[in-house]
Design an enzyme around this catalytic site. Structure first.
Site, PDB file in Angstrom:
ATOM      1  N   THR A  55       0.829  -1.202   0.000  1.00 49.35           N
ATOM      2  CA  THR A  55       0.000   0.000   0.000  1.00 49.35           C
ATOM      3  C   THR A  55       0.864   1.253   0.000  1.00 49.35           C
ATOM      4  OG1 THR A  55      -1.655  -1.259   1.217  1.00 49.35           O
ATOM      5  CG2 THR A  55      -1.954   1.105   1.143  1.00 49.35           C
ATOM      6  N   TYR A  69       4.789 -12.041   5.426  1.00 44.32           N
ATOM      7  CA  TYR A  69       3.622 -11.584   4.667  1.00 44.32           C
ATOM      8  C   TYR A  69       3.295 -12.639   3.627  1.00 44.32           C
ATOM      9  CZ  TYR A  69       0.696  -8.213   2.039  1.00 44.32           C
ATOM     10  OH  TYR A  69      -0.328  -7.569   1.403  1.00 44.32           O
ATOM     11  N   LYS A 127       1.380 -11.757   8.529  1.00 42.40           N
ATOM     12  CA  LYS A 127       0.306 -10.974   7.919  1.00 42.40           C
ATOM     13  C   LYS A 127      -0.359 -11.906   6.928  1.00 42.40           C
ATOM     14  CE  LYS A 127      -0.953  -6.942   5.174  1.00 42.40           C
ATOM     15  NZ  LYS A 127      -0.500  -5.795   4.350  1.00 42.40           N
TER      16      LYS A 127
END
Length: 319
Positions: A52, A140, A168
């Protein structure tokens, strides 16, 4: 007493966008202002230089400056978790060391993308990055972007590393997540906003959110309600947030997160190619989506307003 397991980075985390100026350059003042706002509305940590944050299109120097700026802005009030994963293990190690030197409190390491390594390669990659610093590491797992999942057995082996403490989880496979949770002490963070509450129900500890750019308070209240044993209230808050969960992800998340922040008078700026900025039609639809969500942290300014003011328009106030 919380029904949730410990959360090494806090429960409410925003995957922060990277503000750019109109010319596309890193907006350091904007990053400091946005980080300050996100902490003030309730974030316990911020992820910088993640997907992001447009990490594929920021330079190593920009990444280091962003960590320093955000760490200075939050001043110990929240943790700073730096995204350092690439598809080059040696480069990821360099980024990890640079992040530690710049003041990061933890590292987010995505599975190497494009290369599609076997599980043995993933194990070696994550281990070498975790060995590079003394910082705690979060894996992640997002196979829709990387092309390869981190399989349960690989995660269980990684859990044996003293500095690999969390995941994550954007695999969107609750059964697989449950298997790892049952057999390890890894802390699981939702990496898909709409699955935050379901993940909490099987032992997750929190969320790394994109929607929290505009709805931190509501998301944090949902988590805290569930932690306090009030599943009914948590579910009601989850349902109230559904239009935002859908709205921010009608396009690539950073595109519409930046559009929402800009409309709220917060630092955002354009996205970098190959992403493209939200169209007027997408922004109009986003306004409809967010208007359906009560209790947002911000109010969107009228469509005729342009630019950001580095000042929040608090929910309920005149824009």
């Amino acid at each position: 007493m919380s029904v949730l397991p410990p959360a090494p980075f806090g429960r409410m985390i925003t995957a922060m966008i990277t503000p750019f100026g109109a010319d596309g350059a890193l907006d350091e003042a904007g990053a400091a202002a946005l980080a300050t706002h996100l902490v003030e509305v309730g974030n316990e940590a911020l992820v910088v230089n993640g997907t992001t944050g447009e990490s594929p299109t920021t330079s190593d120097a920009e990444k280091t400056r962003l960590i320093r700026v955000v760490a200075e802005a939050v001043g110990g009030r929240a943790r700073v978790v730096a995204g350092v994963g690439t598809n080059d293990t040696a480069h990821s190690v360099e980024l990890a060391r640079a992040a530690a030197a710049a003041g990061a409190d933890g590292l987010l390491v995505v599975a190497p993308y494009y290369s599609r390594p076997p599980q043995a390669g993933l194990l070696r990659h994550f281990t070498l990055v975790a060995d590079a610093t003394d910082l705690p590491v979060m894996i992640y797992d997002i196979p829709v972007r990387t092309g390869v999942p981190v399989e349960s057995e690989t995660l269980l082996r990684l859990a044996e590393h003293p500095r690999i403490v969390a995941v994550k989880d954007a695999k969107d496979d609750l059964a697989a997540s449950s298997r790892v949770l049952a057999r390890s002490d890894l802390a699981y963070y939702a990496g898909t906003d709409a699955l935050t509450l379901p993940l909490l129900s099987i032992g997750g500890c929190g969320v790394i959110s994109v929607v929290s750019h505009v709805a931190t308070r509501a998301i944090r209240t949902m988590i805290e309600s569930f932690a306090a044993g009030d599943a009914t209230r948590a579910r009601a808050l989850h349902e109230a947030l559904l239009p935002a969960f859908e709205g921010i992800f009608r396009s690539q998340g950073v595109i519409l997160a930046k559009a929402a922040l800009a409309a709220a008078g917060l630092p955002a700026g354009p996205v970098r190619p190959p992403l493209v900025d939200a169209t007027p039609a997408e922004i109009t639809q986003l306004r409809v989506d967010l208007a359906a969500v009560p209790g947002l942290d911000v109010t969107l300014a009228p469509e005729s307003a342009h630019g950001h003011r580095y000042a929040v328009v608090a929910a309920g106030e005149s824009a």
